[in-house]
Write a protein that holds these residues in place. Structure first.
Motif, PDB file in Angstrom:
ATOM      1  N   MET A   1      -5.326   1.539  14.327  1.00 20.40           N
ATOM      2  CA  MET A   1      -5.211   0.469  15.323  1.00 20.40           C
ATOM      3  C   MET A   1      -3.805  -0.121  15.407  1.00 20.40           C
ATOM      4  N   GLY A   2      -2.814   0.583  14.862  1.00 22.97           N
ATOM      5  CA  GLY A   2      -1.430   0.206  15.078  1.00 22.97           C
ATOM      6  C   GLY A   2      -0.816  -0.698  14.037  1.00 22.97           C
ATOM      7  N   ALA A   3       0.423  -1.116  14.354  1.00 26.72           N
ATOM      8  CA  ALA A   3       1.241  -1.964  13.489  1.00 26.72           C
ATOM      9  C   ALA A   3       2.269  -2.675  14.367  1.00 26.72           C
ATOM     10  N   VAL A   4       3.067  -3.538  13.735  1.00 22.69           N
ATOM     11  CA  VAL A   4       4.120  -4.251  14.459  1.00 22.69           C
ATOM     12  C   VAL A   4       5.312  -4.426  13.517  1.00 22.69           C
ATOM     13  N   SER A   5       6.522  -4.384  14.084  1.00 14.89           N
ATOM     14  CA  SER A   5       7.716  -4.617  13.276  1.00 14.89           C
ATOM     15  C   SER A   5       8.528  -5.763  13.869  1.00 14.89           C
ATOM     16  N   LEU A   6       9.301  -6.409  13.014  1.00 18.06           N
ATOM     17  CA  LEU A   6      10.131  -7.533  13.408  1.00 18.06           C
ATOM     18  C   LEU A   6      11.500  -7.018  13.848  1.00 18.06           C
ATOM     19  N   ARG A   7      12.009  -7.524  14.959  1.00 14.12           N
ATOM     20  CA  ARG A   7      13.342  -7.131  15.441  1.00 14.12           C
ATOM     21  C   ARG A   7      14.386  -7.973  14.705  1.00 14.12           C
ATOM     22  N   LEU A   8      15.102  -7.328  13.808  1.00 15.43           N
ATOM     23  CA  LEU A   8      16.118  -8.019  13.023  1.00 15.43           C
ATOM     24  C   LEU A   8      17.316  -8.382  13.902  1.00 15.43           C
TER      25      LEU A   8
ATOM     26  N   HIS B   1      11.373 -18.361  16.197  1.00 18.88           N
ATOM     27  CA  HIS B   1      11.614 -17.571  17.402  1.00 18.88           C
ATOM     28  C   HIS B   1      11.648 -16.118  16.942  1.00 18.88           C
ATOM     29  N   LEU B   2      10.537 -15.421  17.148  1.00 15.40           N
ATOM     30  CA  LEU B   2      10.412 -14.046  16.669  1.00 15.40           C
ATOM     31  C   LEU B   2      10.385 -13.074  17.833  1.00 15.40           C
ATOM     32  N   LYS B   3      11.013 -11.925  17.637  1.00 18.50           N
ATOM     33  CA  LYS B   3      10.959 -10.810  18.587  1.00 18.50           C
ATOM     34  C   LYS B   3      10.398  -9.608  17.831  1.00 18.50           C
ATOM     35  N   TYR B   4       9.501  -8.867  18.487  1.00 18.90           N
ATOM     36  CA  TYR B   4       8.883  -7.715  17.838  1.00 18.90           C
ATOM     37  C   TYR B   4       9.404  -6.415  18.439  1.00 18.90           C
ATOM     38  N   ASP B   5       9.468  -5.389  17.593  1.00 24.35           N
ATOM     39  CA  ASP B   5       9.706  -4.015  18.015  1.00 24.35           C
ATOM     40  C   ASP B   5       8.423  -3.247  17.744  1.00 24.35           C
ATOM     41  N   HIS B   6       8.141  -2.306  18.543  1.00 27.62           N
ATOM     42  CA  HIS B   6       7.036  -1.368  18.291  1.00 27.62           C
ATOM     43  C   HIS B   6       5.704  -2.048  18.004  1.00 27.62           C
ATOM     44  N   ASN B   7       5.284  -2.951  18.871  1.00 32.07           N
ATOM     45  CA  ASN B   7       3.970  -3.563  18.712  1.00 32.07           C
ATOM     46  C   ASN B   7       2.941  -2.609  19.302  1.00 32.07           C
ATOM     47  N   THR B   8       2.291  -1.866  18.421  1.00 33.92           N
ATOM     48  CA  THR B   8       1.246  -0.920  18.832  1.00 33.92           C
ATOM     49  C   THR B   8      -0.130  -1.411  18.382  1.00 33.92           C
TER      50      THR B   8
ATOM     51  N   ALA C   1       0.815  -1.213   0.000  1.00 31.35           N
ATOM     52  CA  ALA C   1       0.000   0.000   0.000  1.00 31.35           C
ATOM     53  C   ALA C   1       0.850   1.265   0.000  1.00 31.35           C
ATOM     54  N   GLY C   2       2.145   1.143   0.315  1.00 26.83           N
ATOM     55  CA  GLY C   2       3.031   2.308   0.339  1.00 26.83           C
ATOM     56  C   GLY C   2       2.904   3.093   1.645  1.00 26.83           C
ATOM     57  N   ASN C   3       3.738   4.099   1.800  1.00 24.26           N
ATOM     58  CA  ASN C   3       3.726   4.993   2.968  1.00 24.26           C
ATOM     59  C   ASN C   3       3.865   4.268   4.297  1.00 24.26           C
ATOM     60  N   GLY C   4       4.553   3.165   4.332  1.00 25.07           N
ATOM     61  CA  GLY C   4       4.715   2.435   5.576  1.00 25.07           C
ATOM     62  C   GLY C   4       6.019   2.760   6.265  1.00 25.07           C
ATOM     63  N   SER C   5       6.025   2.588   7.577  1.00 22.95           N
ATOM     64  CA  SER C   5       7.272   2.700   8.328  1.00 22.95           C
ATOM     65  C   SER C   5       8.047   1.411   8.102  1.00 22.95           C
ATOM     66  N   PRO C   6       9.363   1.504   7.882  1.00 21.81           N
ATOM     67  CA  PRO C   6      10.146   0.305   7.593  1.00 21.81           C
ATOM     68  C   PRO C   6       9.909  -0.826   8.590  1.00 21.81           C
ATOM     69  N   TYR C   7       9.723  -2.018   8.035  1.00 17.68           N
ATOM     70  CA  TYR C   7       9.563  -3.279   8.745  1.00 17.68           C
ATOM     71  C   TYR C   7       8.224  -3.423   9.474  1.00 17.68           C
ATOM     72  N   HIS C   8       7.332  -2.435   9.403  1.00 13.68           N
ATOM     73  CA  HIS C   8       6.022  -2.518  10.052  1.00 13.68           C
ATOM     74  C   HIS C   8       5.011  -3.169   9.116  1.00 13.68           C
TER      75      HIS C   8
ATOM     76  N   ALA D   1      -2.122  -7.707  20.550  1.00 16.73           N
ATOM     77  CA  ALA D   1      -1.698  -6.427  21.134  1.00 16.73           C
ATOM     78  C   ALA D   1      -0.770  -6.706  22.307  1.00 16.73           C
ATOM     79  N   GLY D   2       0.369  -6.029  22.330  1.00 15.39           N
ATOM     80  CA  GLY D   2       1.298  -6.149  23.444  1.00 15.39           C
ATOM     81  C   GLY D   2       2.257  -7.328  23.378  1.00 15.39           C
TER      82      GLY D   2
END
Length: 184
Positions: free
Chosen positions: A135-142, A72-79, A39-46, A102-103
């Motif tokens: 309602m937020g987004a989530v990114s993967l912790r590289l 084994h996944l870790k998330y950054d910025h799970n909003t 869709a474009g206009n996204g924050s990287p990795y979200h 969420a969370g």
């Protein structure tokens, strides 16, 4: 002669037929990590829209065929304010699903597979639903997120050479015995 050929056949089966178990830890990280938000206009990795994905290609893993995969996944910025449904693809085949709530700060899960041919693998984690507006987004912790593949190992070149030597020796012995039998 028959006993010799049976012995060589047994050696060949032991060398080539035995499939050693192997494991490979495949870390999601730069430079090969892929993130897609069509869709474009996204924050990287979200991710938050159906079709958004995280993916990476892993080559030369040493796994001839994968039989299970542990994530084994870790998330950054799970909003996230809603549940995001994800599908897991290995070499473009669906192997399972999981949810990001969420969370959540991460995910751990194991997927049993039929034998999926390697030694090169593509792992893709793709959103299957769209989170509501605002309602937020989530990114993967590289670097901290990885998959562990287990399965049969790729035969070592030395094992293949040994099998070839066993076949050649068996052929030479058989040929020699035939020649001796004809002379006698």
């Amino acid at each position: 002669m028959r006993k010799t050929m049976v012995t060589f056949a047994a050696i060949l089966l032991l060398v080539v037929g035995s499939r050693a178990r192997a494991g490979a830890v495949l870390t999601f990280d730069k430079p090969g990590f892929e993130w897609s938000h069509p869709a474009g206009n996204g924050s990287p990795y979200h991710v938050w829209d159906a079709g958004d994905y995280w993916a990476q290609n892993f080559t030369g893993t040493g796994i001839a065929s994968a039989e299970s995969m542990a994530l084994h996944l870790k998330y950054d910025h799970n909003t996230l304010g809603e549940t995001l449904n994800m599908k897991v693809l290995l070499n473009d085949g669906l192997i399972g699903t999981f949810d990001i709530e969420a969370g959540d700060d991460g995910y751990d899960g194991v997927f049993s597979l039929g034998a999926i041919a390697g030694p090169d693998f593509r792992i893709q984690l793709e959103a299957t639903n769209t989170i509501g507006s605002g309602m937020g987004a989530v990114s993967l912790r590289l670097g901290d997120s990885y998959a562990t593949l287990t399965g049969a190992s790729v035969p070592e070149p030395s094992a293949i050479a040994l099998a070839g030597s066993a076949l050649m020796a068996g052929a030479v012995v058989g040929l020699r015995r035939r020649c001796l039998a004809r002379v006698a």
